[in-house]
Write a protein that holds these residues in place. Structure first.
Motif, PDB file in Angstrom:
ATOM      1  N   GLU A 171       0.870  -1.194   0.000  1.00  0.00           N
ATOM      2  CA  GLU A 171       0.000   0.000   0.000  1.00  0.00           C
ATOM      3  C   GLU A 171       0.898   1.233   0.000  1.00  0.00           C
ATOM      4  N   ASN A 172       0.290   2.381  -0.311  1.00  0.00           N
ATOM      5  CA  ASN A 172       1.045   3.639  -0.248  1.00  0.00           C
ATOM      6  C   ASN A 172       1.602   3.830   1.167  1.00  0.00           C
ATOM      7  N   GLY A 173       2.785   4.391   1.256  1.00  0.00           N
ATOM      8  CA  GLY A 173       3.364   4.623   2.575  1.00  0.00           C
ATOM      9  C   GLY A 173       4.768   5.191   2.493  1.00  0.00           C
ATOM     10  N   GLN A 174       5.454   5.157   3.625  1.00  0.00           N
ATOM     11  CA  GLN A 174       6.814   5.688   3.713  1.00  0.00           C
ATOM     12  C   GLN A 174       7.708   4.668   4.405  1.00  0.00           C
ATOM     13  N   VAL A 175       8.899   4.467   3.842  1.00  0.00           N
ATOM     14  CA  VAL A 175       9.855   3.517   4.407  1.00  0.00           C
ATOM     15  C   VAL A 175      10.394   4.069   5.721  1.00  0.00           C
ATOM     16  N   ILE A 176      10.245   3.274   6.795  1.00  0.00           N
ATOM     17  CA  ILE A 176      10.749   3.706   8.100  1.00  0.00           C
ATOM     18  C   ILE A 176      11.978   2.902   8.537  1.00  0.00           C
ATOM     19  N   TYR A 177      12.279   1.836   7.781  1.00  0.00           N
ATOM     20  CA  TYR A 177      13.489   1.065   8.065  1.00  0.00           C
ATOM     21  C   TYR A 177      13.882   0.288   6.820  1.00  0.00           C
ATOM     22  N   ALA A 178      15.192   0.256   6.550  1.00  0.00           N
ATOM     23  CA  ALA A 178      15.731  -0.568   5.469  1.00  0.00           C
ATOM     24  C   ALA A 178      17.140  -0.973   5.894  1.00  0.00           C
ATOM     25  N   GLY A 179      17.293  -2.237   6.281  1.00  0.00           N
ATOM     26  CA  GLY A 179      18.587  -2.674   6.765  1.00  0.00           C
ATOM     27  C   GLY A 179      18.566  -4.149   7.136  1.00  0.00           C
ATOM     28  N   SER A 180      19.670  -4.561   7.768  1.00  0.00           N
ATOM     29  CA  SER A 180      19.798  -5.982   8.134  1.00  0.00           C
ATOM     30  C   SER A 180      20.174  -6.131   9.601  1.00  0.00           C
ATOM     31  N   GLY A 181      19.709  -5.201  10.424  1.00  0.00           N
ATOM     32  CA  GLY A 181      20.084  -5.200  11.825  1.00  0.00           C
ATOM     33  C   GLY A 181      19.184  -6.012  12.733  1.00  0.00           C
ATOM     34  N   VAL A 182      18.108  -6.611  12.197  1.00  0.00           N
ATOM     35  CA  VAL A 182      17.196  -7.402  13.032  1.00  0.00           C
ATOM     36  C   VAL A 182      17.537  -8.875  12.842  1.00  0.00           C
ATOM     37  N   GLU A 183      17.942  -9.511  13.902  1.00  0.00           N
ATOM     38  CA  GLU A 183      18.411 -10.894  13.823  1.00  0.00           C
ATOM     39  C   GLU A 183      17.315 -11.828  13.298  1.00  0.00           C
ATOM     40  N   GLY A 184      17.695 -12.670  12.337  1.00  0.00           N
ATOM     41  CA  GLY A 184      16.790 -13.667  11.779  1.00  0.00           C
ATOM     42  C   GLY A 184      15.983 -13.183  10.601  1.00  0.00           C
ATOM     43  N   TYR A 185      15.990 -11.897  10.345  1.00  0.00           N
ATOM     44  CA  TYR A 185      15.161 -11.349   9.264  1.00  0.00           C
ATOM     45  C   TYR A 185      15.968 -11.075   7.991  1.00  0.00           C
ATOM     46  N   LEU A 190      10.661  -1.965   6.345  1.00  0.00           N
ATOM     47  CA  LEU A 190       9.406  -1.662   7.037  1.00  0.00           C
ATOM     48  C   LEU A 190       8.795  -0.426   6.397  1.00  0.00           C
ATOM     49  N   ILE A 191       7.500  -0.504   6.062  1.00  0.00           N
ATOM     50  CA  ILE A 191       6.787   0.629   5.451  1.00  0.00           C
ATOM     51  C   ILE A 191       5.600   0.996   6.339  1.00  0.00           C
ATOM     52  N   ARG A 192       5.531   2.264   6.718  1.00  0.00           N
ATOM     53  CA  ARG A 192       4.395   2.745   7.504  1.00  0.00           C
ATOM     54  C   ARG A 192       3.340   3.304   6.562  1.00  0.00           C
ATOM     55  N   HIS A 193       2.089   2.889   6.801  1.00  0.00           N
ATOM     56  CA  HIS A 193       0.984   3.290   5.928  1.00  0.00           C
ATOM     57  C   HIS A 193       0.077   4.295   6.645  1.00  0.00           C
ATOM     58  N   PRO A 194      -0.653   5.127   5.894  1.00  0.00           N
ATOM     59  CA  PRO A 194      -1.489   6.160   6.497  1.00  0.00           C
ATOM     60  C   PRO A 194      -2.632   5.639   7.361  1.00  0.00           C
ATOM     61  N   TYR A 197      -1.181   1.019   9.812  1.00  0.00           N
ATOM     62  CA  TYR A 197      -0.505  -0.272   9.694  1.00  0.00           C
ATOM     63  C   TYR A 197       0.959  -0.074   9.281  1.00  0.00           C
ATOM     64  N   VAL A 198       1.765  -1.071   9.613  1.00  0.00           N
ATOM     65  CA  VAL A 198       3.150  -1.157   9.143  1.00  0.00           C
ATOM     66  C   VAL A 198       3.317  -2.511   8.479  1.00  0.00           C
ATOM     67  N   SER A 199       3.871  -2.522   7.260  1.00  0.00           N
ATOM     68  CA  SER A 199       4.142  -3.783   6.568  1.00  0.00           C
ATOM     69  C   SER A 199       5.637  -4.069   6.610  1.00  0.00           C
ATOM     70  N   ALA A 200       5.974  -5.363   6.731  1.00  0.00           N
ATOM     71  CA  ALA A 200       7.373  -5.791   6.831  1.00  0.00           C
ATOM     72  C   ALA A 200       7.682  -6.783   5.723  1.00  0.00           C
ATOM     73  N   TYR A 201       8.892  -6.659   5.131  1.00  0.00           N
ATOM     74  CA  TYR A 201       9.333  -7.501   4.028  1.00  0.00           C
ATOM     75  C   TYR A 201      10.748  -7.992   4.384  1.00  0.00           C
ATOM     76  N   PHE A 237       6.476 -11.911   5.197  1.00  0.00           N
ATOM     77  CA  PHE A 237       5.648 -10.699   5.137  1.00  0.00           C
ATOM     78  C   PHE A 237       4.822 -10.574   6.395  1.00  0.00           C
ATOM     79  N   GLU A 238       4.810  -9.368   6.958  1.00  0.00           N
ATOM     80  CA  GLU A 238       4.026  -9.095   8.170  1.00  0.00           C
ATOM     81  C   GLU A 238       3.194  -7.840   7.965  1.00  0.00           C
ATOM     82  N   LEU A 239       2.064  -7.801   8.669  1.00  0.00           N
ATOM     83  CA  LEU A 239       1.281  -6.575   8.839  1.00  0.00           C
ATOM     84  C   LEU A 239       1.123  -6.342  10.338  1.00  0.00           C
ATOM     85  N   ARG A 240       1.461  -5.158  10.772  1.00  0.00           N
ATOM     86  CA  ARG A 240       1.344  -4.826  12.186  1.00  0.00           C
ATOM     87  C   ARG A 240       0.410  -3.628  12.341  1.00  0.00           C
TER      88      ARG A 240
END
Length: 254
Positions: A171-185, A190-194, A197-201, A237-240
């Motif tokens: 969905e439309n949104g803004q990237v709030i994280y792009a990296g490899s600092g979360v163990e196991g992922y 992470l994209i925050r939507h209006p 919700y936050v979607s994770a890839y 893929f996650e939705l939070r």
């Protein structure tokens, strides 16, 4: 020399000549010479009293320009000598002086447009993303769900996808994280939507966006991979809702 009753007497001051005196009283220098019987008109001296030809009443009305003139039997208030400009004073051979006034320099222009200060670059306006208008999120990638929400211990779903497959923003949104600092992922976006919700890839091979990037629904944000310790290429893929993971399947378009 006897002074006639209608005579007007001038006292010579420093720097004066018969010519300047004649001009002052609107008479001729020759008339002054004749009225005073000068044989050597160039021998006049400071403080010398000379007769100005003409009727005293007319000269009194005219008034001398200095305080050196006097008239027998009458007091004539001397007219103030005009103050010469510095250039005029200098031309008369006198020391030019300036009034003891302090003139402040012009204040420099303010630090904004007029001062010679370097202006800051214009900041790009922040455009807040808005929802696309679709009722549900889009699938980020096409493929078989190999791990559902329950089996992922309530985190999200895993979708099978060949390595390098394009991963799309849900969905439309803004990237709030792009990296490899979360163990196991592995590589994670992470994209925050209006809509809150936050979607994770996760497990991405490549990441095509950076933190702060505004994305539209369907934009290619990266490619599927097997980073983060998974055995085969896939997308986690996650939705939070805020910080709480929810099952994404009911929220995805059929």
């Amino acid at each position: 020399m006897s002074v006639p009753s209608d005579a007007y007497v001038h006292v010579i001051e420093s720097g004066e000549s018969l010519y300047t005196i004649a001009r002052r009283y609107n008479v001729t220098a020759q008339g002054i010479i004749q009225a005073n019987g000068f044989s050597s008109p160039d021998k006049i001296f400071v403080g010398q009293k000379i007769v100005i030809p003409g009727k005293a009443s007319q000269l009194a009305a005219m008034g001398p320009k200095s305080g050196g003139a006097s008239q027998p039997g009458a007091l004539v208030a001397p007219a103030a000598e005009p103050v010469a400009k510095p250039a005029q004073v200098a031309s008369l051979g006198q020391t030019a002086t300036t009034p003891a006034a302090t003139v402040k320099p012009l204040a420099p222009a303010s630090d904004a447009p007029a001062q010679a200060a370097v202006a800051k670059p214009l900041e790009q306006p922040t455009t807040e993303p808005v929802l696309s208008g679709c009722d549900k999120f889009r699938w980020p990638v096409s493929g078989r769900v190999i791990t559902d929400f329950a089996n992922s211990k309530g985190t999200g779903i895993n979708i099978e996808a060949p390595e390098g497959t394009a991963v799309r923003a849900a969905e439309n949104g803004q990237v709030i994280y792009a990296g490899s600092g979360v163990e196991g992922y592995g590589n994670l976006i992470l994209i925050r939507h209006p809509n809150g919700y936050v979607s994770a890839y996760a497990h991405l091979k490549d990441m095509n966006v950076a933190k702060g990037t505004v994305v539209n629904r369907g934009d290619n944000v990266g490619t599927a991979g097997k980073t983060g310790g998974v055995a085969k290429s896939q997308l986690h893929f996650e939705l939070r809702k805020g910080a709480t993971p929810v099952d994404p399947i009911p929220l995805l378009a059929s």
